[in-house]
Structures are given as structure tokens and as C-alpha cells.
Design a protein around this motif. Structure first.
Motif, mmCIF file in Angstrom:
data_model
loop_
_atom_site.group_PDB
_atom_site.id
_atom_site.type_symbol
_atom_site.label_atom_id
_atom_site.label_comp_id
_atom_site.label_asym_id
_atom_site.label_seq_id
_atom_site.Cartn_x
_atom_site.Cartn_y
_atom_site.Cartn_z
ATOM 1 N N GLY A 154 -9.648 22.666 5.591
ATOM 2 C CA GLY A 154 -10.658 22.253 6.554
ATOM 3 C C GLY A 154 -10.196 21.029 7.328
ATOM 4 N N ASP A 155 -11.028 20.601 8.277
ATOM 5 C CA ASP A 155 -10.675 19.496 9.158
ATOM 6 C C ASP A 155 -11.254 18.157 8.707
ATOM 7 O OD1 ASP A 155 -9.283 21.224 10.874
ATOM 8 O OD2 ASP A 155 -11.131 21.747 11.949
ATOM 9 N N ALA A 156 -12.178 18.161 7.777
ATOM 10 C CA ALA A 156 -12.817 16.917 7.342
ATOM 11 C C ALA A 156 -11.908 16.145 6.391
ATOM 12 C CB ALA A 156 -14.142 17.220 6.655
ATOM 13 N N ALA A 157 -12.045 14.832 6.431
ATOM 14 C CA ALA A 157 -11.312 13.952 5.515
ATOM 15 C C ALA A 157 -12.219 13.579 4.348
ATOM 16 C CB ALA A 157 -10.852 12.703 6.247
ATOM 17 N N LEU A 158 -11.599 13.290 3.225
ATOM 18 C CA LEU A 158 -12.327 12.895 2.017
ATOM 19 C C LEU A 158 -12.209 11.385 1.841
ATOM 20 C CD1 LEU A 158 -13.718 13.606 -0.731
ATOM 21 C CD2 LEU A 158 -11.408 13.884 -1.666
ATOM 22 N N LYS A 160 -0.532 18.104 7.510
ATOM 23 C CA LYS A 160 -0.384 17.784 6.083
ATOM 24 C C LYS A 160 -1.617 17.015 5.625
ATOM 25 C CE LYS A 160 3.902 19.302 6.364
ATOM 26 N NZ LYS A 160 4.297 20.624 5.835
ATOM 27 N N VAL A 161 -1.592 16.544 4.389
ATOM 28 C CA VAL A 161 -2.683 15.725 3.864
ATOM 29 C C VAL A 161 -2.105 14.395 3.390
ATOM 30 C CG1 VAL A 161 -4.521 15.505 2.153
ATOM 31 C CG2 VAL A 161 -3.985 17.741 3.137
ATOM 32 N N LEU A 162 -2.578 13.320 3.983
ATOM 33 C CA LEU A 162 -2.142 11.967 3.631
ATOM 34 C C LEU A 162 -3.139 11.379 2.643
ATOM 35 C CD1 LEU A 162 -0.157 9.596 4.392
ATOM 36 C CD2 LEU A 162 -1.904 8.886 6.024
ATOM 37 N N GLY A 170 0.842 -1.185 0.000
ATOM 38 C CA GLY A 170 0.000 0.000 0.000
ATOM 39 C C GLY A 170 0.880 1.239 0.000
ATOM 40 N N ALA A 171 0.711 2.104 -0.972
ATOM 41 C CA ALA A 171 1.517 3.323 -1.074
ATOM 42 C C ALA A 171 0.691 4.537 -0.658
ATOM 43 C CB ALA A 171 2.029 3.499 -2.500
ATOM 44 N N HIS A 172 1.379 5.554 -0.145
ATOM 45 C CA HIS A 172 0.751 6.813 0.243
ATOM 46 C C HIS A 172 1.613 7.967 -0.243
ATOM 47 C CE1 HIS A 172 -0.803 3.940 3.251
ATOM 48 N NE2 HIS A 172 -1.869 4.718 3.319
ATOM 49 N N ILE A 173 0.957 9.078 -0.525
ATOM 50 C CA ILE A 173 1.688 10.316 -0.775
ATOM 51 C C ILE A 173 1.230 11.353 0.257
ATOM 52 C CG2 ILE A 173 1.951 9.868 -3.249
ATOM 53 C CD1 ILE A 173 -0.228 12.036 -3.712
ATOM 54 N N VAL A 174 2.084 12.334 0.522
ATOM 55 C CA VAL A 174 1.756 13.398 1.466
ATOM 56 C C VAL A 174 1.842 14.735 0.740
ATOM 57 C CG1 VAL A 174 2.419 14.542 3.605
ATOM 58 C CG2 VAL A 174 2.600 12.047 3.423
ATOM 59 N N LEU A 175 0.800 15.561 0.933
ATOM 60 C CA LEU A 175 0.694 16.867 0.278
ATOM 61 C C LEU A 175 0.569 17.967 1.323
ATOM 62 C CD1 LEU A 175 -2.032 15.862 -2.350
ATOM 63 C CD2 LEU A 175 0.439 16.039 -2.787
ATOM 64 N N ASP A 176 0.759 19.190 0.890
ATOM 65 C CA ASP A 176 0.529 20.341 1.749
ATOM 66 C C ASP A 176 -0.955 20.427 2.104
ATOM 67 O OD1 ASP A 176 1.660 23.058 2.775
ATOM 68 O OD2 ASP A 176 -0.169 23.595 1.677
ATOM 69 N N GLN A 177 -1.267 20.974 3.280
ATOM 70 C CA GLN A 177 -2.658 21.029 3.736
ATOM 71 C C GLN A 177 -3.546 21.898 2.850
ATOM 72 O OE1 GLN A 177 -2.824 22.731 7.675
ATOM 73 N NE2 GLN A 177 -1.525 24.468 7.134
ATOM 74 N N SER A 178 -2.960 22.726 1.995
ATOM 75 C CA SER A 178 -3.758 23.576 1.109
ATOM 76 C C SER A 178 -4.577 22.763 0.108
ATOM 77 C CB SER A 178 -2.855 24.553 0.356
ATOM 78 O OG SER A 178 -1.908 23.866 -0.454
ATOM 79 N N PHE A 179 -4.208 21.498 -0.099
ATOM 80 C CA PHE A 179 -4.942 20.658 -1.049
ATOM 81 C C PHE A 179 -6.264 20.166 -0.467
ATOM 82 C CE2 PHE A 179 -0.782 20.594 -2.946
ATOM 83 C CZ PHE A 179 -1.046 20.549 -4.304
ATOM 84 N N LEU A 180 -6.362 20.107 0.849
ATOM 85 C CA LEU A 180 -7.598 19.650 1.490
ATOM 86 C C LEU A 180 -7.862 20.578 2.667
ATOM 87 C CD1 LEU A 180 -9.607 17.165 1.208
ATOM 88 C CD2 LEU A 180 -8.443 16.262 3.216
ATOM 89 N N ALA A 203 -8.225 10.814 1.619
ATOM 90 C CA ALA A 203 -7.381 12.005 1.746
ATOM 91 C C ALA A 203 -7.670 12.547 3.144
ATOM 92 C CB ALA A 203 -7.699 13.037 0.679
ATOM 93 N N VAL A 204 -6.675 12.452 4.026
ATOM 94 C CA VAL A 204 -6.911 12.677 5.453
ATOM 95 C C VAL A 204 -5.958 13.724 6.008
ATOM 96 C CG1 VAL A 204 -7.134 11.540 7.694
ATOM 97 C CG2 VAL A 204 -7.518 10.223 5.602
ATOM 98 N N PRO A 205 -6.471 14.735 6.732
ATOM 99 C CA PRO A 205 -5.565 15.662 7.420
ATOM 100 C C PRO A 205 -4.767 14.903 8.481
ATOM 101 C CG PRO A 205 -7.832 16.503 7.387
ATOM 102 C CD PRO A 205 -7.882 15.073 6.962
#
Length: 560
Positions: free
Chosen positions: A288-292, A311-313, A276-286, A305-307
């Protein structure tokens, strides 16, 4: 230039028995030297556990809290493998509910509730939103998640509900609006996997367990045809130990077959790894506090896509493999898949240049009795197997159900090792760091240990200095990790205790020199050690930088 001035008396002090007990309860005595001294003076144990991931540490907690003499041996650092590379969710598994595995979901939801109760400093209620683009999807997911809530019962985090389009956009400002009808909101748990693993190790130690990292089991010993112990080698000194036990537990995740072959060289493989692979992005991509939660990707998977830690995982994939390693590498096609899927839903489309870190983990899935490349056909439930020799092997499962897996293992160990019958109490044991009120400062992740770190800074004001002007971490945290969390390498600190390597690989490289220098002072190492650590860490960190992994590595990883 950084200032590294602090008192190193803790490494020199001689502790009385009562003092040692008090210090162990607040983490001060959780170090290799203390445990190696105990190992040198004792060779016989009730339970020896091989493997320091979620499952092995859970077994150690269960065994120690039942009052058995307990020894855990981990070949690397705690949670080095799969257990630090999850999607950071404590959940029942909405995907498994869709597959009809109601028993697994029910069990996991119950365990989710216990984790929130016993480790509130690490586990929190996370809001998830499924974007809805058709009325059929609205009723399908709302009905399914209402049933999910019912299965949770009193362990539930909150009721699922339908949100209108405006509320969905307000909760996830970065979500694409075209075709959006609304969203289904539900609650699940989120946690820091590697820190929970560390806290489990500390919990076992608080109940007289002996817990050692960098101690590799090289062979099993037998009395007649029964397994009676292990030979283990200290990776730091090369010293070997012959250790006996009434029962041996193989909880080594994707490495279970290596231990099994020490018992039966001709045995069939028990595990089929899945990456299982994951990428991490800056929080500006998601924002708010809710996860997608994307319930169905192009290949029928679930993507989150989880805060997480600012950051955003985003992940994960599910790629069957024929090989395993301690440092699996994300495949280029996995990264492309995650980016493409996320880009379908986010207004700010992520590209390869936006990825702060990329990492992969291998799930130790219980292999089926037939050849298959579909991980959907491989059970997520755990399997408990007892060899003719008495070796107990536990595999499969997931982080959320680690405690239930451990309970099953100990119940079997009592039977196999003819141990005194003692009831499992782990459902009521507070995990080390327990703190009812969740703090919101930079030290919140340490739970009750945050007070000890503050004491360090008060006694040695220089330790309040930051490791690097651009990052919030201070010198006291590194000192604490060496003295009280058994960190032995720069990687131990930056990957699994601070989590920086998983969040921002370039940032981890920037922090490494300061971390190495503090650790050298604490561990009494020379400049050569510092240079070796930095070379090794920079080489490791390069694999978390996306430009280093954008080649197809099927031959290297043995992709099926």
C-alpha cells in the motif's frame, strides 16, 4: 555488452556570456570547470560558505537570491554526510509536539508548506497511520494530531482522522491485526533529501552563486583578529586557492568544531553527534501507499516505516556518539532494534536476510553545557553563534527548517560583514527543477530537467539503453549527472543522484561498471581511473550490505 555512443560536444563548447546564462538556467553549465574558471578570476566575495549540506546550500540560495556574491565550498560531494541520510520526511515533528516544543513544530510546519510550494517535484503529501491498540491511545493521538493540524494552518496537508480497523488493514495490508482497534491517520511531507540538496545547489548557481564540491577548506585567514578569508584545496588537482570574504559561514554539520578550531584552537566543542540508522526492505513488507508511524518504541523513540522509491525505509535510531566521520556505520544493535520493533507490527517479520541496504547518518545536535548521554536533552533547534573573529557558525536544526536557518544566518551576515541590507526572498523562490504537475514516469524525480534528459536520448538514441537489464536507469541519466549535476565519482551517481546505494546495495554494485565506463568517457578518464573507481565503490558499498556490519563497533565509532 553495453553501447556507450554519444556526442561529447558539451564538454568542448565555448559559451558566450548570454549562452552561458541560458544554459545555467536549465542546468547544462552546472559543472566544476565553469565554477573553477570563475574562482581563478575572482578572489573577493561577499559571503563564503563552508559546507555543502542542507544548511550550507540553503545559505547559498538565500545569499545569492539577495544579490550577494556567493561562494560555497564542500570538501566532498553535496549532501555526502547527514543531509543524504535522513528519514526522508518534511515534517513538523510529532515527537517534538509530544515534548512540548510547540514553537519548533510551528516553525517547521510553516517551512513544510513553503517546501511543497517551491519544490513540488520533490515534496509530496504522504499519508501516515498510527496503529491504535487502546481507546486511550485513540483519543490521545487524535487530539495531539488535531492540534498538529491547527498549528499548520493554511500550510496543512490534510486533516487527521480516526480509521476503523478494516480501513487500517486496507491501507496497510501487512499490519498485524491482533489487538488492533483502528488507527489515527495524518498527513506529512516526504522528499528525496540528496536530490533536494543538489537542486538547491543548482538554484544558487542560477542566481550567480559559485558552488564547488571536492573543495576542502584547510585554514582560515585573518586580518588582525578578524577572519577575512579561507585557504581551500581542490581535492582533484591539489591546487590551493586564497579566497577573501566580508563574512565566512561555517555550516559543516558534525564537522563545525574542526572549522572552529581553525579560528580558536582551544575552544570547547559545539556539537554532540547523534547517530540515526535506517534499513531498507522490499515493498512487500509494507504493502500500500500509507506509511506506518510507531509512536513509542521500547526506548521511548518514534519509528517510521515509509514507502520510498519503490522500497520501504525503516528507522530511525538515536545513539549518542563521541566521534564522527563522513561514512558512519550502523551498529549491530541498532539494526537489531529496528528489525525487532518492525517485527512487532508487521505480519511479514523482517530478518537480517531481508535487508537490502543499511545506512547511518550523524545529526549535528547542538551540545548542551553539561555531560549527557541522552539525546532527548540535546536541542533540535538550531544555534547561530558569532565568534569574536566574526566567524559565523550555524548548527543543529533539521532538513525541514533549512530555509529559516539560512535566513537567520544571512541576516546576521549582513550585520557582521556590513553588507548592504537586502530582504530575504527565498520563501518565494522556486527551487531548480520546479514543476507544478508531478510526473509519474521514471524521470519524475528530475522535475523540469526530465525534458533535457529526453532531448539527450532523442539526439543520441544509444543513450536510451538501460545500464543493466534488471534496473530502470538508462545511460542518458549518467551523462546528465556528469554534465549538469557535477557528479565526479561513481559514488556520486549511485549514492546521491540515483539513490541506488541507499535502496539496494547489491544492485548498486551491479550497476557500477556501466556507470564508471560512461563517466570515464564524459570526464576523459582512462581505464586505470575506472578500475580505481570500482575498487573504491565496491569497498564503500560493502558497508551498506548488512552482513558487513553485523559486529559491534563501539570502539571504532566512539559510542558513549
Amino acid at each position: 555488452m553495453y553501447s556507450f555512443v554519444y556526442d561529447n560536444l558539451s564538454a568542448k563548447r565555448k559559451l558566450s556570456k548570454d549562452h552561458l546564462k541560458r544554459e545555467l538556467m536549465n542546468g547544462i553549465a552546472f559543472n566544476r570547470e565553469t565554477f573553477l574558471d570563475q574562482l581563478a578570476n575572482r578572489s573577493d566575495w561577499d559571503v563564503i560558505i563552508v559546507g555543502g549540506g542542507a544548511t550550507g546550500l540553503g545559505v547559498a540560495v538565500d545569499s545569492a537570491t539577495r544579490g550577494f556574491s556567493t561562494l560555497l565550498l564542500e570538501q566532498s560531494d553535496f549532501a555526502k554526510g547527514t543531509s543524504s541520510r535522513s528519514t526522508k520526511l518534511v515534517h513538523g515533528g510529532v515527537r517534538y509536539l509530544a515534548q512540548g516544543d510547540i514553537a519548533l513544530v510551528y516553525e517547521a510546519l510553516h517551512e513544510r508548506g513553503l517546501l511543497l510550494k517551491n519544490a513540488p517535484h520533490l515534496v509530496k503529501d504522504q499519508e501516515f497511520i498510527i496503529p491504535i491498540y487502546s481507546w486511550f491511545s485513540k483519543y490521545k493521538y487524535l487530539l495531539g494530531l488535531t492540534f498538529y493540524d491547527m498549528l499548520a494552518g493554511k500550510s496543512g496537508f490534510g486533516k487527521s482522522s480516526f480509521l476503523k480497523k478494516e480501513k487500517v488493514i486496507a491501507a496497510i495490508p501487512g499490519l498485524k491485526e491482533k489487538g488492533l482497534i483502528g488507527g489515527v491517520r495524518y498527513s506529512d511531507g516526504q522528499f528525496d533529501d540528496a536530490r533536494l540538496a543538489l537542486n538547491l545547489a543548482q538554484t544558487a548557481a542560477e542566481h550567480n552563486g559559485v558552488i564547488l564540491n571536492y573543495m576542502k577548506v584547510t585554514s582560515l585567514t585573518k586580518t588582525g583578529d578578524k577572519v577575512s578569508g579561507v585557504i581551500a584545496e581542490d581535492a582533484e588537482t591539489g591546487k590551493s586557492y586564497k579566497l577573501n570574504a566580508k563574512t565566512i559561514v561555517n555550516a559543516t554539520g558534525v564537522f563545525v568544531d574542526e572549522i572552529l578550531k581553525m579560528d580558536m584552537p582551544s575552544g570547547d566543542p559545539l556539537v554532540r553527534p547523534s547517530q540515526g540508522a535506517h534499513i531498507v526492505l522490499d515493498q512487500s513488507f509494507l504493502q500500500g501507499d500509507a506509511a506506518l508511524m510507531i509512536p513509542k518504541t521500547t526506548d521511548g523513540r518514534v519509528l517510521f516505516a515509509v514507502p520510498w522509491h519503490g522500497k520501504v525505509l525503516v528507522g530511525t535510531t538515536d545513539t549518542p556518539l563521541n566521534a564522527h566521520s563522513l561514512e558512519p556505520v550502523a551498529l549491530a544493535e541498532e539494526v537489531d532494534f529496528i528489525l525487532a520493533t518492525a517485527g512487532q507490527y508487521l505480519t511479514k517479520t523482517p530478518t537480517k536476510h531481508d535487508v537490502l541496504s543499511v545506512f547511518a547518518g550523524l545529526r549535528p545536535l547542538a551540545a548542551p553545557g553539561k555531560n549527557t548521554n541522552s539525546t532527548k536533552e540535546i536541542s533540535r533547534s538550531h544555534k547561530l553563534i558569532v565568534a569574536q573573529s566574526g566567524l559565523i557558525t550555524i548548527t543543529g536544526g533539521k532538513w525541514t527548517t533549512y530555509r529559516k536557518m539560512a535566513m537567520d544566518v544571512l541576516d546576521k551576515a549582513i550585520e557582521i560583514g556590513q553588507l548592504a541590507v537586502k530582504k530575504c526572498v527565498s520563501q518565494d523562490v522556486h527551487i531548480h527543477g520546479f514543476q507544478n504537475q508531478r510526473l509519474k514516469d521514471d524521470l519524475a524525480i528530475y522535475g523540469s530537467d526530465a525534458d533535457e534528459i529526453r532531448k539527450l536520448m532523442k539526439e543520441n538514441p544509444g543513450l536510451s539503453n538501460p545500464l543493466h537489464p534488471a534496473y530502470r536507469f538508462n545511460q542518458a541519466e549518467v551523462v546528465w549527472m556528469v554534465r549538469s549535476e557535477m557528479a565526479r565519482t561513481v559514488e556520486d551517481v549511485l549514492a546521491r543522484r540515483m539513490r541506488v546505494l541507499f535502496l539496494d546495495a547489491k544492485g548498486a554494485i551491479a550497476l557500477a561498471p556501466a556507470v564508471a565506463k560512461i563517466m570515464a568517457n564524459e570526464l576523459k578518464k582512462d581505464d586505470g581511473w575506472v578500475d580505481d573507481q570500482l575498487r573504491a565503490f565496491n569497498r564503500l558499498a560493502s558497508a551498506y550490505l548488512l552482513y558487513e556490519v553485523l559486529i559491534t563497533q563501539k570502539e571504532v565509532m566512539g559510542v558513549a
